[in-house]
Write an enzyme that holds these catalytic residues in place. Sequence first.
Site, PDB file in Angstrom:
ATOM      1  N   ASP A  24       9.226 -63.510 -12.090  1.00  0.00           N
ATOM      2  CA  ASP A  24       9.585 -64.678 -12.893  1.00  0.00           C
ATOM      3  C   ASP A  24      10.183 -65.790 -12.028  1.00  0.00           C
ATOM      4  OD1 ASP A  24       8.898 -62.933 -14.977  1.00  0.00           O
ATOM      5  OD2 ASP A  24      10.970 -62.320 -15.303  1.00  0.00           O
ATOM      6  N   GLU A 180       4.447 -67.370 -23.189  1.00  0.00           N
ATOM      7  CA  GLU A 180       5.843 -67.260 -22.724  1.00  0.00           C
ATOM      8  C   GLU A 180       5.994 -68.015 -21.421  1.00  0.00           C
ATOM      9  OE1 GLU A 180       6.206 -63.011 -22.417  1.00  0.00           O
ATOM     10  OE2 GLU A 180       4.969 -62.899 -20.627  1.00  0.00           O
TER      11      GLU A 180
HETATM   12  C1  6LW Z   1       9.763 -62.336 -18.920  1.00  0.00           C
HETATM   13  C2  6LW Z   1       8.430 -62.762 -19.385  1.00  0.00           C
HETATM   14  C3  6LW Z   1       7.639 -61.964 -18.478  1.00  0.00           C
HETATM   15  O1  6LW Z   1      10.816 -62.714 -19.731  1.00  0.00           O
HETATM   16  O2  6LW Z   1       8.240 -60.760 -18.334  1.00  0.00           O
HETATM   17  O3  6LW Z   1       5.897 -61.956 -16.994  1.00  0.00           O
HETATM   18  C4  6LW Z   1       9.527 -60.865 -18.885  1.00  0.00           C
HETATM   19  N1  6LW Z   1       6.642 -62.457 -17.847  1.00  0.00           N
HETATM   20  O4  6LW Z   1       8.173 -64.101 -19.278  1.00  0.00           O
HETATM   21  C5  6LW Z   1      10.521 -60.123 -18.057  1.00  0.00           C
HETATM   22  O5  6LW Z   1      10.345 -60.412 -16.694  1.00  0.00           O
END
Ligand code: 6LW
Length: 510
Positions: A24, A180
């Site tokens: 991240d 996300e």
């Molecule tokens: C993070 C989400 C994700 O909050 O994994 O790969 C989660 N993306 O965006 C935890 O790292």
Amino acid sequence: MRVPSKPEADTAVTNPVIPGFHPDPSVCRAGDDYYLACSSFEYFPGVPVFHSRDLVHWTQIGNALDRPGQLRLPPGTPASGGIYAPTLRHHDGRFWLIVTNVSGDGNLLFTATDPAGPWSDPLPLPDVHGIDPDLAWDEDGTCWCTTAGVAQVALDPATGKTLGEGRPVWSGTPGAKAPEAPHLHHIGDYWYLLIAEGGTERGHGVSVARGRSPQGPFEPCPANPVLTHRGTDHPVQNTGHADLVQGPDGSWWMVLLGVRPHGGTPGWHVLGRETFLAPVTWSDGWPLVGEVPPVMPRPPWPLHPPAAPPVRDDFDGGALAPQWISLRSRPVEHCTTGERAGWLTLRARGASLDDPEAVFVGRRQQHPSCRARVLADPGEGRGGLAVRLDEEHHYEIEVAPDEVRVHARVGPLRSVVASRPAPGGPVVLRVETAATRRVTDPRQGPDTVSLGVEDARGTYTELAALDGRYLSTEVAGGFTGRVIGMYAAAGTVRFDWFDYEALDDARPPA
Ligand code: 6LW
């Protein structure tokens, strides 16, 4: 920009630029300097912060959340709980960091004048809902916080109060799961909203939309996903969760997470999600990446390779170096370099690494093949050197006054795999991983983990060689990667030094 003092040997850039469990990534630029922060989950201290002058070489300069009052991971915080997905920004002469503590405190805002720290106490954001918060300021000075989903709310960063109601701004590509990791950037005439979608597994990708205002409306890029490795045999998989940054020459780059699976089918990754760098090309005003190159030509600006990190930490310096992480907290009564000069003293809490509160000090495994060694003095206690994925997945070589043992914990199974009489007194314990480079059997695991002891002349005796798949994300689940470190399981155990050495150059297999 500073001209490097020595000739640059580097002719190519090798990904990942920050190997090991560093997912991240969020990046920002402040003049000639770049800073990057990552998730840290159940580990303390939290949110590793890196510095670079060239986007290629990164040095950890601290952990943003290094005081107990900044990072509350209460007992019961599960592995892969805790701290998720920071956004790091430089705005108005200050550094801003927003993260989610999914194990209690929710979204939190921190500021610093120096990203190496100290960072402020947390400002709670009780009305910002959702993970993966992003921060962006518009021309009027309004601060927009955009979260997974994808939703947005205006925020007063001085008080933590939201201004008005949150509202959805984009739900990503129809049919794609888990929109996300939003990051909003004002570039030229547009506000670009970058998101990850498809989930953080093999289907992961990066999509983008743009609008004339930070609030949208957002028009999706016709070429979405602008980056994905899904369905390919690329050695880097799960690519997504990206952020954008401008290089010293004005070119644009993406930092993102990806994994390096090894072995046969389905492929196992053991180092967690790592940080990669990829050049962005612009087409019709859209930022495109396509594919993350495992090796790419060096960028046209001066590189600043740091000196190679020392193999050995002697624990001579007082405070522990920033790469050392512990489980949920690190009380000085349980972990100190101040008790026996030049030694790390660990005092047990919990009888094994099965205990979430176990006393453990480790560093991320950063290379598919590596060697770690410690000189451990068990005294009347018991402890050793472990390779840890989580409480239910770890291998360790442990020394007690009478015996040296290899333990393996895999899910509900725990066993002593091998043992031999202890030599008495301090002993060198060794763990070595050897990545699978050539798959000759579709069921072949990602690596072998060898655990053993050295005698006074340095001759290694292997007590066990275990299949590494059981310490992989594909087996254990979750968001982290392996951490190799020292622990105490009974009484007081002391460590004189810890060596970590890469046994390869971390390139993906040919
Ligand atoms: C993070 C989400 C994700 O909050 O994994 O790969 C989660 N993306 O965006 C935890 O790292």
